[in-house]
Design a protein around this motif. Structure first.
Motif, mmCIF file in Angstrom:
data_model
loop_
_atom_site.group_PDB
_atom_site.id
_atom_site.type_symbol
_atom_site.label_atom_id
_atom_site.label_comp_id
_atom_site.label_asym_id
_atom_site.label_seq_id
_atom_site.Cartn_x
_atom_site.Cartn_y
_atom_site.Cartn_z
ATOM 1 N N LEU A 41 0.848 -1.194 0.000
ATOM 2 C CA LEU A 41 0.000 0.000 0.000
ATOM 3 C C LEU A 41 0.882 1.241 0.000
ATOM 4 C CD1 LEU A 41 -2.226 -2.041 0.671
ATOM 5 C CD2 LEU A 41 -3.032 -0.487 2.453
ATOM 6 N N LYS A 42 0.482 2.206 -0.800
ATOM 7 C CA LYS A 42 1.189 3.486 -0.823
ATOM 8 C C LYS A 42 0.284 4.554 -0.241
ATOM 9 C CE LYS A 42 4.205 6.180 -3.850
ATOM 10 N NZ LYS A 42 4.773 6.274 -5.222
ATOM 11 N N LEU A 43 0.730 5.195 0.821
ATOM 12 C CA LEU A 43 -0.006 6.254 1.483
ATOM 13 C C LEU A 43 0.621 7.581 1.063
ATOM 14 C CD1 LEU A 43 -1.164 6.275 5.158
ATOM 15 C CD2 LEU A 43 -0.051 8.271 4.190
ATOM 16 N N ILE A 44 -0.163 8.404 0.360
ATOM 17 C CA ILE A 44 0.352 9.669 -0.167
ATOM 18 C C ILE A 44 -0.186 10.824 0.672
ATOM 19 C CG2 ILE A 44 0.496 11.180 -2.180
ATOM 20 C CD1 ILE A 44 -0.178 8.649 -3.889
ATOM 21 N N ASN A 45 0.707 11.499 1.387
ATOM 22 C CA ASN A 45 0.357 12.753 2.040
ATOM 23 C C ASN A 45 0.540 13.841 0.993
ATOM 24 O OD1 ASN A 45 0.077 15.060 3.576
ATOM 25 N ND2 ASN A 45 2.087 14.861 4.564
ATOM 26 N N PRO A 46 -0.534 14.472 0.508
ATOM 27 C CA PRO A 46 -0.385 15.406 -0.606
ATOM 28 C C PRO A 46 0.395 16.675 -0.285
ATOM 29 C CG PRO A 46 -2.631 14.593 -0.475
ATOM 30 C CD PRO A 46 -1.946 14.183 0.793
ATOM 31 N N ASN A 47 0.665 16.954 0.991
ATOM 32 C CA ASN A 47 1.524 18.102 1.279
ATOM 33 C C ASN A 47 2.968 17.643 1.441
ATOM 34 O OD1 ASN A 47 2.319 17.740 4.088
ATOM 35 N ND2 ASN A 47 0.270 18.408 4.719
ATOM 36 N N THR A 48 3.880 18.595 1.522
ATOM 37 C CA THR A 48 5.304 18.261 1.521
ATOM 38 C C THR A 48 5.946 18.352 2.902
ATOM 39 O OG1 THR A 48 5.834 20.554 0.926
ATOM 40 C CG2 THR A 48 5.567 18.994 -0.890
ATOM 41 N N MET A 106 4.599 15.377 9.117
ATOM 42 C CA MET A 106 3.219 14.891 9.045
ATOM 43 C C MET A 106 3.148 13.550 8.322
ATOM 44 S SD MET A 106 -0.230 16.818 7.673
ATOM 45 C CE MET A 106 -0.032 18.118 8.896
ATOM 46 N N THR A 107 3.920 13.416 7.262
ATOM 47 C CA THR A 107 3.969 12.147 6.536
ATOM 48 C C THR A 107 4.436 11.024 7.449
ATOM 49 O OG1 THR A 107 4.417 13.315 4.475
ATOM 50 C CG2 THR A 107 4.953 10.975 4.524
ATOM 51 N N GLY A 145 -3.600 15.249 9.695
ATOM 52 C CA GLY A 145 -2.678 15.572 10.777
ATOM 53 C C GLY A 145 -3.227 15.319 12.167
ATOM 54 N N MET A 146 -4.523 15.012 12.260
ATOM 55 C CA MET A 146 -5.147 14.681 13.541
ATOM 56 C C MET A 146 -5.146 13.174 13.822
ATOM 57 S SD MET A 146 -8.531 17.127 13.429
ATOM 58 C CE MET A 146 -8.462 18.900 13.221
ATOM 59 N N ALA A 147 -4.580 12.387 12.921
ATOM 60 C CA ALA A 147 -4.707 10.930 13.011
ATOM 61 C C ALA A 147 -4.250 10.359 14.344
ATOM 62 C CB ALA A 147 -3.930 10.273 11.866
ATOM 63 N N ASP A 148 -3.191 10.919 14.905
ATOM 64 C CA ASP A 148 -2.644 10.367 16.148
ATOM 65 C C ASP A 148 -3.447 10.760 17.387
ATOM 66 O OD1 ASP A 148 -1.798 13.034 15.730
ATOM 67 O OD2 ASP A 148 -0.103 12.777 17.092
ATOM 68 N N LEU A 149 -4.441 11.640 17.238
ATOM 69 C CA LEU A 149 -5.228 12.112 18.375
ATOM 70 C C LEU A 149 -6.492 11.286 18.598
ATOM 71 C CD1 LEU A 149 -5.100 15.968 17.658
ATOM 72 C CD2 LEU A 149 -3.485 14.582 18.988
ATOM 73 N N CYS A 150 -6.820 10.443 17.646
ATOM 74 C CA CYS A 150 -8.133 9.807 17.582
ATOM 75 C C CYS A 150 -8.499 9.054 18.866
ATOM 76 C CB CYS A 150 -8.139 8.858 16.384
ATOM 77 S SG CYS A 150 -9.740 8.198 15.962
ATOM 78 N N GLY A 151 -7.638 8.143 19.303
ATOM 79 C CA GLY A 151 -7.952 7.323 20.468
ATOM 80 C C GLY A 151 -8.109 8.133 21.740
#
Length: 249
Positions: free
Chosen positions: A7-14, A18-19, A187-193
């Motif tokens: 699987l390739k996960l593309i963070n569209p920003n540079t 965050m990536t 960028g909020m992915a790590d806050l979910c739990g």
């Protein structure tokens, strides 16, 4: 023995930090044997907070899809809540391409009858509403709430972002009477739990949802259909800076 899935996960920003973060979140939920490459494009904006940013992120995304097709990638995740370039990416890719907003909204509709989106800047709220309409999710979406946090504030050590987002989620549940929360930024992915524990309701991160959906579609041997809208683009010349994107039969 089942072959490893790529699987390739593309963070569209540079923004590489965050990536790295969203790549770690994706790997934490991936099944054993799934290899996840988390990348930022070689060109594009540092963050995506406008239609302009979104439009200029698309060439970089498509460049990564084209590279992935040469590398034999099985599926892709576009890790920005605007789902930039999603349909164009599906035209190029043999395997599934999942946008995190589409994944999160559908997941929310499976576990509740309503959801609120909690996002970053107020100017992006209509972007999220338009996506809900496009995906047929507007009947589930009670509200889109802005925290007025710039995306890159989520990357700053010591930022008050976690508290601000948590409070916005708590208000959404109380005032919108929603059953669950969709976080409106990769960028909020790590806050979910942590936020889910704090507010006592399901909180959905599109990055991890998209990874699991991509794995499921690959396991079911369901590629992107090449009939109709997502058939491969017709070969033609492109000029100027876009000349490298010209496709050949």
């Amino acid at each position: 023995m089942t072959a490893a899935m790529h699987l390739k996960l593309i963070n569209p920003n540079t923004t590489q930090s965050m990536t790295d973060k969203i790549g770690a979140c994706a790997r934490a939920v991936a099944q054993p044997g799934t290899r996840i490459a988390a990348v930022s494009p070689r060109m594009g904006p540092a963050s995506i907070e406008s239609h302009y940013d979104e439009a200029l992120s698309v060439p970089g995304i498509l460049d990564e899809i084209l590279a992935g097709e040469r590398e034999g990638v099985d599926a892709y995740v576009i890790a920005c809540f605007g789902d930039p370039g999603l349909y164009a990416a599906r035209e190029l890719a043999r395997g599934p391409v999942i946008g995190i907003a589409e994944a999160a909204m559908h997941a929310a509709s499976f576990i509740g009858t309503s959801f609120s989106v909690v996002t970053t800047l107020g100017r992006t709220c209509n972007l999220a509403r338009h996506l809900a309409e496009r995906y047929g999710m507007d009947r589930f979406c009670r509200n889109v709430r802005a925290t007025d946090l710039p995306v890159l504030d989520l990357e700053k050590p010591g930022s008050d972002a976690r508290r601000i987002i948590t409070e916005a989620c708590r208000q959404a549940l109380a005032e919108d009477r929603s059953d669950c929360i969709v976080l409106g930024c990769a960028g909020m992915a790590d806050l979910c739990g942590d936020i889910a524990d704090a507010v006592g309701a399901p909180v959905i991160d599109g990055v991890t949802c998209a990874v699991k959906l991509a794995e499921a579609l690959v396991s079911l041997r369901l590629p992107t259909s090449k009939r109709g809208d997502w058939a491969r683009p017709l070969p033609k010349a492109y000029s100027g800076m876009l000349s490298p994107f010209a496709l050949h039969g």
